[in-house]
Design an enzyme around this catalytic site. Structure first.
Site, PDB file in Angstrom:
ATOM      1  N   SER A 129     -30.489   5.711   3.981  1.00 37.16           N
ATOM      2  CA  SER A 129     -30.591   6.267   5.376  1.00 37.16           C
ATOM      3  C   SER A 129     -30.436   5.267   6.391  1.00 37.16           C
ATOM      4  CB  SER A 129     -31.958   7.001   5.492  1.00 37.16           C
ATOM      5  OG  SER A 129     -32.050   7.665   6.923  1.00 37.16           O
ATOM      6  N   GLY A 131     -27.567   5.715   8.850  1.00 30.52           N
ATOM      7  CA  GLY A 131     -26.275   5.830   9.583  1.00 30.52           C
ATOM      8  C   GLY A 131     -25.211   4.697   9.335  1.00 30.52           C
ATOM      9  N   HIS A 186     -36.358  13.563   2.978  1.00 34.76           N
ATOM     10  CA  HIS A 186     -36.343  12.572   4.121  1.00 34.76           C
ATOM     11  C   HIS A 186     -35.385  13.626   5.140  1.00 34.76           C
ATOM     12  CE1 HIS A 186     -33.600  10.350   6.779  1.00 34.76           C
ATOM     13  NE2 HIS A 186     -34.641   9.416   6.864  1.00 34.76           N
ATOM     14  N   ASN A 187     -34.419  13.930   4.732  1.00 32.97           N
ATOM     15  CA  ASN A 187     -33.470  14.966   5.719  1.00 32.97           C
ATOM     16  C   ASN A 187     -34.190  15.962   6.093  1.00 32.97           C
ATOM     17  OD1 ASN A 187     -31.548  12.566   5.286  1.00 32.97           O
ATOM     18  ND2 ASN A 187     -30.048  13.946   4.932  1.00 32.97           N
ATOM     19  N   GLU A 190     -36.379  15.030   8.711  1.00 29.20           N
ATOM     20  CA  GLU A 190     -35.190  14.961   9.798  1.00 29.20           C
ATOM     21  C   GLU A 190     -34.896  15.991  10.719  1.00 29.20           C
ATOM     22  OE1 GLU A 190     -31.686  12.080   8.963  1.00 29.20           O
ATOM     23  OE2 GLU A 190     -30.657  13.848   9.713  1.00 29.20           O
ATOM     24  N   LYS A 261     -24.767  19.760   7.085  1.00 31.50           N
ATOM     25  CA  LYS A 261     -24.059  19.438   5.792  1.00 31.50           C
ATOM     26  C   LYS A 261     -24.746  19.887   4.542  1.00 31.50           C
ATOM     27  CE  LYS A 261     -21.637  15.417   7.508  1.00 31.50           C
ATOM     28  NZ  LYS A 261     -23.013  14.810   8.324  1.00 31.50           N
TER      29      LYS A 261
HETATM   30  C1  6PG Z   1     -29.291   9.418   7.144  1.00 28.65           C
HETATM   31  C2  6PG Z   1     -28.681  10.817   7.548  1.00 28.65           C
HETATM   32  C3  6PG Z   1     -27.615  10.969   6.989  1.00 28.65           C
HETATM   33  C4  6PG Z   1     -26.682  12.115   7.866  1.00 28.65           C
HETATM   34  C5  6PG Z   1     -27.321  13.552   7.511  1.00 28.65           C
HETATM   35  C6  6PG Z   1     -26.870  14.645   8.670  1.00 28.65           C
HETATM   36  O1  6PG Z   1     -30.541   9.510   6.602  1.00 28.65           O
HETATM   37  O2  6PG Z   1     -28.687   8.324   7.551  1.00 28.65           O
HETATM   38  O3  6PG Z   1     -29.820  11.922   7.153  1.00 28.65           O
HETATM   39  O4  6PG Z   1     -27.796  11.285   5.741  1.00 28.65           O
HETATM   40  O5  6PG Z   1     -26.802  11.833   9.100  1.00 28.65           O
HETATM   41  O6  6PG Z   1     -26.979  14.126   6.336  1.00 28.65           O
HETATM   42  O7  6PG Z   1     -27.029  15.835   8.316  1.00 28.65           O
HETATM   43  P1  6PG Z   1     -26.669  16.931   8.854  1.00 28.65           P
HETATM   44  O8  6PG Z   1     -25.044  16.766   9.214  1.00 28.65           O
HETATM   45  O9  6PG Z   1     -26.890  18.331   7.938  1.00 28.65           O
HETATM   46  O10 6PG Z   1     -27.333  17.234  10.106  1.00 28.65           O
END
Ligand code: 6PG
Length: 472
Positions: A129, A131, A186-187, A190, A261
């Site tokens: 995680s 980005g 985690h997501n 998020e 996603k």
């Molecule tokens: C991370 C983010 C990364 C991504 C997400 C976006 O931890 O770096 O979570 O994995 O930005 O998958 O998810 P969505 O497109 O579903 O919002």
């Protein structure tokens, strides 16, 4: 032929950045991508100190990596991972390790672990995680799977991960597909925090009539205090970004339809599957879904007309209340996600060390926040804590903020400002902290119409009653 310490498959932005990060830490890295342009970009962007080599053929790439090979996949989750595995496994040697660093579904990882194990190969699922920027400068890394294979990767992972003080934001997350599972949750968290921040924004702009400059100041102040976190920080900056096509602020030009996603949805599905209540994450997923129905929302808003909004009497105290409500609802979202990890750890025998999860989320990842320090202390005191709301020190914070959460949730309800996440966090808290829930009645109903039986408060055993109908 010169051998390289690591291999990276997939040289898109994430793959290339992770590869450079590894190379920055004195490991030599071979990269593979079918796209010649990407291989060229890899070479063009590398510094003279980096030992990197790009290939467009798998044979060349595989033979360049030292044995036992440690190969990291940075390709989109799903079919692309299987396609790479199908092509690469015949070229590998027993004991080689393939690490999937994408957002793969944990069940897919379980299947791949078994498939590769049959070929004497190690497969590991590893959440990453942070980005694009995080991949380059220090992400939070959540590896799981075969412990011996992990040990071989550990020095590199510790070198490239984000640091909090001098502590690396990576640790072994548990057996099997635990790495992917932890990243999925985690997501989910998020999603919940992003939803809560958006609701706070809506309350401040429509309730208190704050403009983007004022919102910038509010988020700046929040980020300077106990709410300091990556998501508050980027939100602050978003309010300053001007549009390049008009004179407006960019945020006001962005269509209110959210994308996703799938990792949030998986988190909710999993929680339903194994019986954990995570309503704020569920709400965050479903709120993105309702946002997509823009045309219907426009139609419905005309039919039911805009609700009258009464501005709060005191803007300053309203901002403080909304901030405290956001802080507490965020805390409750972490509580839900972490409770899911506790249950999943038992259910799937992952053996997830919760203390390490919150430790490595303190830096590098999207949900990093100073609040995680408090969870880290809570798990350090009691690694078996089933819900962080049960921790004594956390309860002090909750008691301090709960009135603000109630007021904010009520204000939203009375003024017709949607705040599903905020209200769900409050609802969860009230349900979780209520000794007697009204489901005694629900159990009676189930037994009435379906003889589903019930238990009693005063005796052991299972009971059924022939309920008397007043119409009889
Ligand atoms: C991370 C983010 C990364 C991504 C997400 C976006 O931890 O770096 O979570 O994995 O930005 O998958 O998810 P969505 O497109 O579903 O919002």
């Amino acid at each position: 032929m010169e051998k390289y310490n690591y291999g990276v498959i997939g040289l898109g932005v994430m793959g290339r950045n992770l590869l450079y990060n590894i190379a920055d830490h004195n490991f030599s890295v071979a990269g593979f991508d079918l796209d010649e342009e990407k291989v060229k970009e890899l070479h063009d962007g590398a510094t003279s100190e980096m030992k990197v080599k790009g290939s467009t053929t798998l044979e060349d790439f595989v033979s360049a990596v030292e044995i036992p090979r440690k190969i990291i996949l940075m390709v989109p989750a799903g079919k692309p991972v299987d396609a790479v595995l199908e092509n690469i496994t015949p070229l590998l040697s027993p004991g080689d390790i393939v690490v999937d660093a994408g957002n793969s579904y944990f069940e897919d990882t379980n299947r791949r672990i078994a498939d590769l194990a049959a070929k004497n190969l190690h497969f590991m699922g590893m959440g990453v995680s942070g980005g694009e920027k995080g991949a380059r400068t220090g992400p939070s890394i959540m590896p799981g799977g075969d412990l011996e294979a992990f040990r071989l990767l550990q020095p590199m992972l510790e070198a490239i991960s984000a640091k909090v003080g001098n502590e690396a934001c990576t640790a072994y997350m548990g057996k099997g597909s635990a790495g992917n599972y932890v990243k999925m949750v985690h997501n989910g968290i998020e999603y919940a925090i992003m939803q809560l921040i958006s609701e706070a924004y809506d309350l401040l702009r429509r309730g208190a009539n704050l403009n983007n400059d004022q919102l910038y100041e509010v988020f700046k102040e929040w980020n300077n205090g106990e709410m300091n976190s990556f998501l508050i920080e980027i939100t602050r900056d978003i309010f300053q970004q001007k549009d390049t096509l008009t004179d407006a602020y960019l945020v006001d030009k962005i269509l209110d339809k959210a994308g996703a996603k799938g990792t949030g949805k998986w988190t909710s599905e999993q929680a339903m599957e194994i019986g954990v209540s995570i309503p704020t994450i569920d709400i965050a997923v479903t709120s993105r879904i309702i946002s997509a129905y823009k045309d219907e929302r426009i139609q419905a808003s005309k039919l039911y007309s805009e609700k009258e909004i009464t501005s709060p009497e005191n803007t300053e105290s309203f901002i403080k209340e909304v901030g405290d409500a956001l802080y507490l609802a965020t805390l409750i979202s972490y509580a839900q996600g972490l409770a899911l990890l506790v249950k999943a750890s038992k259910e799937y025998d992952f053996q997830i060390p919760l203390q390490d999860v919150v430790k490595i989320w303190r830096g590098g990842c999207i949900i990093r926040s100073v609040l995680l320090e408090k969870f880290y202390s809570a798990y350090t005191k009691n690694p078996d804590l089933s819900n962080i709301l049960l921790d004594q020190d956390i309860s002090v914070i909750v008691k301090e903020k709960i009135a603000s959460l109630r007021k904010t949730a009520s204000y939203a309800a009375l003024n017709g400002i949607p705040a599903l996440g905020t209200q769900s966090a409050l609802g969860y808290f009230d349900a979780y902290t209520t000794e007697s829930l009204p489901v005694n009645l629900l159990q009676a109903q189930r037994d009435y119409f379906g003889a589903h039986t019930y238990q009693r408060v005063d005796q052991e055993g299972t009971f059924h009653t022939s309920w008397q109908s007043a119409n009889n």
